[in-house]
Motif scaffolding. Structure first.
Motif, PDB file in Angstrom:
ATOM      1  N   PHE A  32      -3.914  12.114   4.219  1.00 57.59           N
ATOM      2  CA  PHE A  32      -2.802  12.538   5.074  1.00 57.59           C
ATOM      3  C   PHE A  32      -1.710  13.511   4.407  1.00 57.59           C
ATOM      4  O   PHE A  32      -0.985  12.694   3.632  1.00 57.59           O
ATOM      5  CB  PHE A  32      -2.533  11.315   5.907  1.00 57.59           C
ATOM      6  CG  PHE A  32      -1.290  11.572   6.871  1.00 57.59           C
ATOM      7  CD1 PHE A  32      -1.183  13.051   7.439  1.00 57.59           C
ATOM      8  CD2 PHE A  32      -0.566  10.654   7.276  1.00 57.59           C
ATOM      9  CE1 PHE A  32      -0.029  13.097   8.482  1.00 57.59           C
ATOM     10  CE2 PHE A  32       0.682  11.011   8.175  1.00 57.59           C
ATOM     11  CZ  PHE A  32       0.844  12.232   8.821  1.00 57.59           C
ATOM     12  N   THR A  66       1.576  16.189   4.833  1.00 59.61           N
ATOM     13  CA  THR A  66       2.108  16.862   6.081  1.00 59.61           C
ATOM     14  C   THR A  66       2.097  18.502   5.860  1.00 59.61           C
ATOM     15  O   THR A  66       1.978  18.830   4.818  1.00 59.61           O
ATOM     16  CB  THR A  66       3.678  16.135   6.174  1.00 59.61           C
ATOM     17  OG1 THR A  66       4.401  16.931   5.132  1.00 59.61           O
ATOM     18  CG2 THR A  66       3.753  14.916   6.540  1.00 59.61           C
ATOM     19  N   ALA A 123      -2.303  17.251  11.478  1.00 59.77           N
ATOM     20  CA  ALA A 123      -3.123  15.914  11.441  1.00 59.77           C
ATOM     21  C   ALA A 123      -3.600  15.336  12.975  1.00 59.77           C
ATOM     22  O   ALA A 123      -4.630  14.875  12.981  1.00 59.77           O
ATOM     23  CB  ALA A 123      -2.584  14.603  10.698  1.00 59.77           C
ATOM     24  N   HIS A 124      -2.746  15.424  13.744  1.00 55.89           N
ATOM     25  CA  HIS A 124      -2.709  14.703  15.068  1.00 55.89           C
ATOM     26  C   HIS A 124      -4.089  15.734  15.795  1.00 55.89           C
ATOM     27  O   HIS A 124      -4.924  15.317  16.586  1.00 55.89           O
ATOM     28  CB  HIS A 124      -1.714  14.764  15.982  1.00 55.89           C
ATOM     29  CG  HIS A 124      -0.565  13.710  15.279  1.00 55.89           C
ATOM     30  ND1 HIS A 124       0.161  13.913  14.475  1.00 55.89           N
ATOM     31  CD2 HIS A 124      -0.396  12.499  15.936  1.00 55.89           C
ATOM     32  CE1 HIS A 124       0.984  12.827  14.219  1.00 55.89           C
ATOM     33  NE2 HIS A 124       0.539  12.013  15.178  1.00 55.89           N
ATOM     34  N   GLN A 171       5.168   6.975   9.326  1.00 57.42           N
ATOM     35  CA  GLN A 171       4.106   8.553   9.934  1.00 57.42           C
ATOM     36  C   GLN A 171       2.597   8.202   9.727  1.00 57.42           C
ATOM     37  O   GLN A 171       2.108   8.511  10.714  1.00 57.42           O
ATOM     38  CB  GLN A 171       4.521   9.808   9.106  1.00 57.42           C
ATOM     39  CG  GLN A 171       5.877  10.429   9.514  1.00 57.42           C
ATOM     40  CD  GLN A 171       6.208  11.384   8.536  1.00 57.42           C
ATOM     41  OE1 GLN A 171       5.954  11.436   7.213  1.00 57.42           O
ATOM     42  NE2 GLN A 171       6.371  12.725   9.061  1.00 57.42           N
ATOM     43  N   THR A 172       2.471   7.521   8.690  1.00 55.60           N
ATOM     44  CA  THR A 172       0.939   7.067   8.523  1.00 55.60           C
ATOM     45  C   THR A 172       0.462   6.134   9.617  1.00 55.60           C
ATOM     46  O   THR A 172      -0.648   6.308  10.232  1.00 55.60           O
ATOM     47  CB  THR A 172       0.625   6.590   7.061  1.00 55.60           C
ATOM     48  OG1 THR A 172       1.247   7.344   5.881  1.00 55.60           O
ATOM     49  CG2 THR A 172      -0.703   6.211   6.701  1.00 55.60           C
ATOM     50  N   LEU A 183      -0.085   7.764  12.695  1.00 58.81           N
ATOM     51  CA  LEU A 183      -0.966   8.799  12.935  1.00 58.81           C
ATOM     52  C   LEU A 183      -2.372   7.547  13.397  1.00 58.81           C
ATOM     53  O   LEU A 183      -3.295   7.934  14.113  1.00 58.81           O
ATOM     54  CB  LEU A 183      -1.243   9.222  11.535  1.00 58.81           C
ATOM     55  CG  LEU A 183      -2.627  10.359  11.586  1.00 58.81           C
ATOM     56  CD1 LEU A 183      -2.428  11.446  12.591  1.00 58.81           C
ATOM     57  CD2 LEU A 183      -2.793  10.839  10.223  1.00 58.81           C
TER      58      LEU A 183
END
Length: 261
Positions: free
Chosen positions: A190, A192, A197-198, A241-242, A245
């Motif tokens: 992952f 940015t 990623a989404h 953020q991880t 996700l």
């Protein structure tokens, strides 16, 4: 085939590893990779030929693996990208499987499926990387001219220099391997900005829906070992953020998820 007459470039061997597939395994790292990922933690394996890598026979690799029996369940071949040695690995895997050992490939997924199909047939499981999605992959993983691994100021190129179908090849290969029961885990480093990623997780969720036992491993990118640690630092996601996700992946229906920070 005579294993003693076939040679491959060896980077290193880890006799006992429990992070390259289920159970204790012998991990073989071969030299050479077609990609050039900016976050690669062993970039010394990218060049096809180096003075450090030594040519060894398949017989040597076979004997190294057998010397670890009965304390291993199998062998995982990594790199670099092991599928570039696809013809040579077939007889090695055939010999190891005759001894009751499972044979895994740790792969980026950017291979020509039809070309390496004989190797796929004798491979028990893939540890399958997802490098990302879209045009940002051109700078993140495909710029072979960037030998220093410098993170560019403009991470999304304005001009496409790689065909879109080639950038999407690993997802296409994943879709072919899953029905064969050949995938143990799917991994996403992952990072940015370079890709959404989404959006990628949504695509992967559709592929994994019929295969709930396949693990999705979300790995928060780290800069240690990267060639441009300072340049890569702004693109390291936060732990929050991880986690977000991973939660999103669960919402999309992926059942087996683990995160590595």
């Amino acid at each position: 085939m005579d294993l003693a007459t076939i040679q491959v470039p060896l980077h290193r061997i880890i006799p006992f590893s429990n992070v390259e597939g289920q159970g204790n395994r012998t991990s073989i790292f071969l030299q050479g990779c077609k990609l050039n990922c900016l976050y690669c933690h062993n970039p010394e394996t990218i060049p096809r030929y180096t003075d450090e890598a030594k040519q060894v026979s398949l017989q040597y690799l076979y004997e190294q693996a057998m010397s670890a029996v009965p304390f291993i369940r199998g062998v995982t071949v990594s790199g670099g990208e092991p599928t570039i040695h696809h013809k040579k690995l077939v007889p090695l895997f055939q010999a190891l499987r005759k001894q009751g050992l499972t044979c895994y490939l740790d792969s980026s997924g950017f291979f020509d499926y039809e070309v390496i199909e004989p190797l796929i047939e004798v491979t028990d499981k893939f540890l399958f990387d997802l490098k990302g999605d879209g045009e940002g992959l051109q700078t993140l993983c495909f710029d072979r001219k960037n030998q220093q691994g410098k993170v560019p100021e403009q991470v999304i190129p304005t001009i496409a220099h790689i065909k879109p179908e080639n950038l999407a090849r690993n997802l296409q290969n994943l879709a072919k391997l899953l029905p064969l029961g050949k995938v143990e885990e799917v991994r996403l480093v992952f990072v940015t900005t370079f890709f959404d990623a989404h959006q990628l997780i949504e695509k992967v969720a559709k592929l994994l829906e019929p295969y709930p036992d396949v693990l999705l491993k979300i790995i928060r990118v780290h800069t240690k070992g990267a060639r441009d640690e300072q340049g890569l630092t702004p693109f390291v996601p936060t732990i929050e953020q991880t986690d977000e996700l991973a939660a999103f992946a669960k919402q999309c229906g992926i059942q087996k998820i683990t995160t590595i920070y």
